[in-house]
Motif scaffolding. Sequence first.
Motif, PDB file in Angstrom:
ATOM      1  N   UNK A  76      -1.318 -37.524 -23.068  1.00  0.00           N
ATOM      2  CA  UNK A  76      -0.946 -36.335 -21.493  1.00  0.00           C
ATOM      3  C   UNK A  76      -1.931 -37.459 -20.276  1.00  0.00           C
ATOM      4  N   UNK A  77      -3.043 -37.858 -20.145  1.00  0.00           N
ATOM      5  CA  UNK A  77      -3.706 -38.598 -20.059  1.00  0.00           C
ATOM      6  C   UNK A  77      -2.477 -39.932 -19.083  1.00  0.00           C
ATOM      7  N   UNK A  78      -2.497 -40.441 -20.097  1.00  0.00           N
ATOM      8  CA  UNK A  78      -2.114 -42.239 -20.011  1.00  0.00           C
ATOM      9  C   UNK A  78      -0.737 -41.971 -19.598  1.00  0.00           C
ATOM     10  N   UNK A  79      -0.245 -40.961 -20.412  1.00  0.00           N
ATOM     11  CA  UNK A  79       1.800 -41.182 -19.343  1.00  0.00           C
ATOM     12  C   UNK A  79       1.606 -40.258 -18.553  1.00  0.00           C
ATOM     13  N   UNK A  80       0.823 -39.402 -17.979  1.00  0.00           N
ATOM     14  CA  UNK A  80       0.603 -38.603 -16.922  1.00  0.00           C
ATOM     15  C   UNK A  80      -0.818 -39.075 -15.424  1.00  0.00           C
ATOM     16  N   UNK A  81      -1.114 -40.363 -15.926  1.00  0.00           N
ATOM     17  CA  UNK A  81      -1.964 -40.599 -14.980  1.00  0.00           C
ATOM     18  C   UNK A  81      -2.505 -40.380 -13.737  1.00  0.00           C
ATOM     19  N   UNK A  82      -1.413 -40.040 -12.996  1.00  0.00           N
ATOM     20  CA  UNK A  82      -1.562 -39.494 -11.616  1.00  0.00           C
ATOM     21  C   UNK A  82      -1.003 -38.114 -11.781  1.00  0.00           C
ATOM     22  N   UNK A 149       1.402 -38.600 -39.371  1.00  0.00           N
ATOM     23  CA  UNK A 149       1.708 -40.246 -39.852  1.00  0.00           C
ATOM     24  C   UNK A 149       2.109 -40.955 -38.672  1.00  0.00           C
ATOM     25  N   UNK A 150       2.307 -39.623 -37.533  1.00  0.00           N
ATOM     26  CA  UNK A 150       2.606 -40.748 -36.552  1.00  0.00           C
ATOM     27  C   UNK A 150       1.567 -40.864 -35.720  1.00  0.00           C
ATOM     28  N   UNK A 151       2.600 -42.350 -35.594  1.00  0.00           N
ATOM     29  CA  UNK A 151       1.487 -43.853 -34.517  1.00  0.00           C
ATOM     30  C   UNK A 151       1.313 -43.449 -32.779  1.00  0.00           C
ATOM     31  N   UNK A 152       0.015 -43.335 -32.807  1.00  0.00           N
ATOM     32  CA  UNK A 152      -0.585 -43.305 -31.218  1.00  0.00           C
ATOM     33  C   UNK A 152       0.116 -44.613 -30.251  1.00  0.00           C
ATOM     34  N   UNK A 153       0.683 -43.926 -29.046  1.00  0.00           N
ATOM     35  CA  UNK A 153       1.147 -45.502 -28.220  1.00  0.00           C
ATOM     36  C   UNK A 153       0.340 -44.953 -27.230  1.00  0.00           C
ATOM     37  N   UNK A 154      -0.050 -45.778 -26.621  1.00  0.00           N
ATOM     38  CA  UNK A 154      -1.312 -45.458 -25.245  1.00  0.00           C
ATOM     39  C   UNK A 154      -0.896 -47.238 -24.146  1.00  0.00           C
ATOM     40  N   UNK A 155      -0.681 -47.030 -23.012  1.00  0.00           N
ATOM     41  CA  UNK A 155       0.041 -47.667 -22.425  1.00  0.00           C
ATOM     42  C   UNK A 155       0.125 -47.999 -21.063  1.00  0.00           C
ATOM     43  N   UNK A 156      -1.133 -47.037 -20.017  1.00  0.00           N
ATOM     44  CA  UNK A 156      -1.613 -47.404 -19.337  1.00  0.00           C
ATOM     45  C   UNK A 156      -3.084 -46.413 -18.404  1.00  0.00           C
ATOM     46  N   UNK A 157      -3.551 -47.878 -18.575  1.00  0.00           N
ATOM     47  CA  UNK A 157      -4.804 -48.257 -18.126  1.00  0.00           C
ATOM     48  C   UNK A 157      -5.939 -47.203 -17.033  1.00  0.00           C
ATOM     49  N   UNK A 162      -9.032 -41.269 -15.134  1.00  0.00           N
ATOM     50  CA  UNK A 162      -9.044 -39.986 -15.011  1.00  0.00           C
ATOM     51  C   UNK A 162     -10.466 -39.175 -16.009  1.00  0.00           C
ATOM     52  N   UNK A 163     -11.600 -38.396 -14.911  1.00  0.00           N
ATOM     53  CA  UNK A 163     -12.047 -37.657 -15.944  1.00  0.00           C
ATOM     54  C   UNK A 163     -12.028 -36.919 -16.846  1.00  0.00           C
ATOM     55  N   UNK A 164     -12.963 -37.618 -17.544  1.00  0.00           N
ATOM     56  CA  UNK A 164     -12.995 -36.446 -18.998  1.00  0.00           C
ATOM     57  C   UNK A 164     -14.071 -35.912 -19.912  1.00  0.00           C
ATOM     58  N   UNK A 165     -14.583 -35.403 -20.553  1.00  0.00           N
ATOM     59  CA  UNK A 165     -15.291 -33.707 -20.693  1.00  0.00           C
ATOM     60  C   UNK A 165     -15.936 -33.815 -22.208  1.00  0.00           C
ATOM     61  N   UNK A 166     -16.276 -34.142 -22.994  1.00  0.00           N
ATOM     62  CA  UNK A 166     -16.436 -33.473 -24.513  1.00  0.00           C
ATOM     63  C   UNK A 166     -16.741 -32.603 -24.441  1.00  0.00           C
ATOM     64  N   UNK A 167     -16.506 -31.607 -24.892  1.00  0.00           N
ATOM     65  CA  UNK A 167     -17.634 -30.081 -25.136  1.00  0.00           C
ATOM     66  C   UNK A 167     -17.827 -30.399 -26.811  1.00  0.00           C
ATOM     67  N   UNK A 168     -19.254 -30.061 -27.212  1.00  0.00           N
ATOM     68  CA  UNK A 168     -20.002 -30.472 -28.085  1.00  0.00           C
ATOM     69  C   UNK A 168     -19.905 -29.898 -28.815  1.00  0.00           C
TER      70      UNK A 168
END
Length: 223
Positions: A76-82, A149-157, A162-168
Amino acid sequence: MDIVLIAGLWLDGSVWDDVSSTLDTLGHRPIPVTLPASTSTTLDDQVAAVLAAVDSTAGRPMVVGHSAAATLAWVAADARADRVAKTVLIGGFPANDGETYASFFEIKDGAMPFPGWGPFEGADSADLDEQARRTIASHAIPVPEGVANGVVRLTDERRSDVPAVVICPEFSPAQARAWIDAGDVPELSRAKHLELVDLASGHWPMITKPAELAELLATQATR
């Protein structure tokens, strides 16, 4: 803030009910996503459902992905980076471009059923009582083969901006940092704004620690 909530494998949007209730009281607007899961559903279909939730918001939402759905939040961040203000990944890490989404267990009759608790014994499930285990297992929705088995596609650097948080939950921030620094999570190695946050729980904190998880999400939404 609008907060899009995406549950991990075998779960639907109702798993967020208790978290959503607390977020409501804290002044946020939770948007739990129930992903399509018919026999013919593909990973692209689930991505489309997430993007529809993002696009339904008036502002810039925070997108939360649990477990395998950390990848859906990242896509979602890749497809909607803005549009995406922040991603929060709970107990999971984003897959790389070109990897399969979640081919973790055996496919039977066109889907990947819940495999039982054996693979999750230990830290993952230590805080789940028997009632919670029965409830999760009985409500588990088989993951369509086209999703697993779907293939992940990322296209926008720009996703790295986009700020990211990992809750551990079942692992520590120190462990997560070691994995990232070792190159085991390339997408997070490239993230320019990354925070690691501890949560003392097993792999399903929306069930075992919903109030605590909601408080963490609310804190992230105000930063």
